[in-house]
Design an enzyme around this catalytic site. Structure first.
Site, PDB file in Angstrom:
ATOM      1  N   HIS A  96      38.510  49.154  39.936  1.00 57.03           N
ATOM      2  CA  HIS A  96      39.151  48.110  40.738  1.00 57.03           C
ATOM      3  C   HIS A  96      39.029  46.774  40.012  1.00 57.03           C
ATOM      4  CE1 HIS A  96      35.298  46.539  42.461  1.00 57.03           C
ATOM      5  NE2 HIS A  96      34.920  47.797  42.428  1.00 57.03           N
ATOM      6  N   ASP A  98      39.433  43.704  41.603  1.00 54.00           N
ATOM      7  CA  ASP A  98      38.932  42.599  42.423  1.00 54.00           C
ATOM      8  C   ASP A  98      37.412  42.540  42.323  1.00 54.00           C
ATOM      9  OD1 ASP A  98      38.601  44.987  43.967  1.00 54.00           O
ATOM     10  OD2 ASP A  98      38.479  43.802  45.806  1.00 54.00           O
ATOM     11  N   ASP A 129      30.813  45.286  38.028  1.00 55.23           N
ATOM     12  CA  ASP A 129      31.565  45.788  39.195  1.00 55.23           C
ATOM     13  C   ASP A 129      32.847  45.015  39.384  1.00 55.23           C
ATOM     14  OD1 ASP A 129      32.282  46.987  41.553  1.00 55.23           O
ATOM     15  OD2 ASP A 129      30.790  45.963  42.773  1.00 55.23           O
ATOM     16  N   GLU A 160      39.138  46.691  46.591  1.00 55.46           N
ATOM     17  CA  GLU A 160      38.000  47.569  46.890  1.00 55.46           C
ATOM     18  C   GLU A 160      36.895  46.819  47.610  1.00 55.46           C
ATOM     19  OE1 GLU A 160      34.452  49.919  46.748  1.00 55.46           O
ATOM     20  OE2 GLU A 160      34.658  47.999  45.742  1.00 55.46           O
ATOM     21  N   GLU A 161      36.650  45.591  47.175  1.00 54.46           N
ATOM     22  CA  GLU A 161      35.551  44.819  47.776  1.00 54.46           C
ATOM     23  C   GLU A 161      35.870  44.387  49.206  1.00 54.46           C
ATOM     24  OE1 GLU A 161      32.956  45.104  46.309  1.00 54.46           O
ATOM     25  OE2 GLU A 161      33.185  44.974  44.138  1.00 54.46           O
TER      26      GLU A 161
END
Ligand SMILES: [Zn+2]
Length: 456
Positions: A96, A98, A129, A160-161
């Site tokens: 991801h 974001d 991440d 995702e976050e």
């Protein structure tokens, strides 16, 4: 490529190393904080950057905006493919783009949005991440180049976050683009920077509200106290009846399971105690390895309780108490099933026949890897060759909600969870960083894995 494959790939990754680190630094500088607006321009720029980077390594990539379930504009997603041979297996690469927000930059030792190298680690928000995941995929595809023996599909998510609100409708409307034999989710991490891991399982979760009633209204404790226990005490008795004397959950129908694929190394109790700041006199509850207690056995937590505050309390027997229970469920059990079993137990074990009512709330699926799948064996072998040591697999006590969703939508696909993090990565916290030696070996491992999945 066959003999000397690792050495050749290592050489190619070394030759490409400056580009990989530069990619990561540019990605950090984009500040792709999705909580500032998943549909906003800065997220579109972030997606476009990732698409351009994928195009550089031969992927036919593009940016697509998803639609939220309520019809509003959703996240900027990156999708793409590189088809080498219709007969070859197809691998979906997930990461991801974001990142988590930075609520207080003063808690950082470096600028969170400037990639900064210190002692073999690159610091910055999203360095691990999941900028690390994007760097792994990019590096692996570049290293293989024309030697790539599998078809590649790519999905780099933009929300995702934020809990992936448009993930399911997006995947379901792009089934063709994501349909694959193996899915590599590079969004978890390794045992340490030097010891690789597959993430073998995620626990599910379920929540329910419980109301314990004993009286139609509160009464004076001097007049009625004794034969009538207050609702708070009755609720406490009910909660404690969920455990045996060792602290294991004993609710019939709530499953426990062993560590998926077998336990290779237990967690170190001293580190767990230090990480959670556990009181020195406290004895860890439950039996079995610490790993199974944290990863594959159920746990129940009281996350809310409606009782009178201490301040201003008086001599009254509470007539009713409400508690909210959150249960982490064994990876292989359907959380609805565990929820029903817990609800039944609570009602049937009402202390002194108090009235117990249960309201079921949300459920989230867990997930377990297939330890015997060929793709799993290929991944472990690739990791061993790249890092030069045997992998030590690990589970996750929490959830990564989209993984069980991917598995549900593509039940035939083998999902492999890898990733750039290690225990020092501080993902979601100040001073997030990625180990550069770990990243290099992760890139080599993924290139080797793709090679093996193609039968080479
Ligand atoms: Zn992540």
């Amino acid at each position: 490529m066959a003999a000397g494959q690792v050495d050749e790939l290592r050489k190619r990754v070394n030759d490409d190393w400056e580009r990989i680190v530069e990619l990561l630094k540019q990605k950090i500088a984009l500040g792709s904080v999705s909580s500032k607006g998943i549909a906003a321009d800065h997220m579109k720029r972030s997606a476009q950057f990732v698409a351009d980077e994928l195009i550089k390594v031969g992927v036919d990539a593009k940016v697509v905006q998803s639609t939220n379930p309520d019809g509003s504009a959703g996240a900027w997603e990156v999708i793409g493919s590189k088809i080498v041979n219709e007969q070859a297996p197809t691998v979906l690469l997930y990461a991801h783009h974001d990142v988590q927000p930075v609520p207080d930059a003063s808690q950082w030792d470096t600028d969170p949005f400037v990639g900064t190298e210190i002692d073999g680690r690159l610091y910055g928000r999203g360095s691990a991440d999941d900028g690390g995941g994007i760097a792994i995929h990019s590096g692996a595809l570049q290293a293989l180049g024309d030697d790539l023996p599998v078809n590649i599909k790519v999905f780099i998510e933009g929300e995702e976050e934020m809990g992936s609100p448009s993930f399911i409708p997006f995947i379901e409307s792009h089934r063709e683009e994501f349909d694959s034999d193996v899915i590599i989710v590079a969004d978890s991490g390794n045992w340490s920077a030097d010891i690789p891991s597959l993430t073998t399982s995620l626990r599910g979760n379920t929540t329910l509200d419980v109301t314990v009633s004993v009286l139609g209204h509160p009464v004076h404790s001097g007049q009625f106290g004794g034969p009538i226990l207050d609702a708070n005490t009755l609720a406490a008795m009910l909660i404690s009846s969920l455990y045996d004397e060792h602290g294991d959950v004993i609710v019939p129908g709530v499953a426990s399971q062993e560590v998926v694929g077998g336990l290779q190394r237990d967690l170190d109790e001293a580190s767990v105690r230090a990480d959670a700041a556990v009181e020195p006199t406290y004895t860890m509850a439950g039996t079995g390895s610490l790993a199974e207690r944290l990863w594959t056995k159920p746990s129940i937590t009281v996350i809310g309780m409606d009782v009178h505050p201490v301040e201003g309390s008086f001599n009254v027997i509470a007539n009713q108490t409400r508690i909210r229970l959150s249960m982490r469920t064994a990876p292989g059990q359907k959380p609805q099933e565990a929820q029903q079993a817990l609800a039944k137990y609570l009602v049937e074990n009402a202390p002194f026949g108090a009235k117990v009512e249960v309201t079921p709330l949300d459920n989230g699926m867990g997930w377990a890897m297939d330890p015997d799948a060929e793709a799993t064996q290929d991944a472990l072998q690739a990791m061993k060759e790249a890092f030069g040591v045997d992998p030590v697999n690990k589970g996750e006590g929490g959830s990564i909600p989209f993984i069980p969703e991917l598995q549900r939508i593509f039940p035939q696909a083998q999902v492999l969870v890898t990733g750039p993090e290690d225990p020092k990565a501080n993902a979601h916290s100040p001073n997030e960083s990625i180990s550069l030696s770990g990243l290099r070996n992760n890139v080599i491992a993924e290139a080797l894995l793709l090679s093996k999945l193609g039968g080479e």
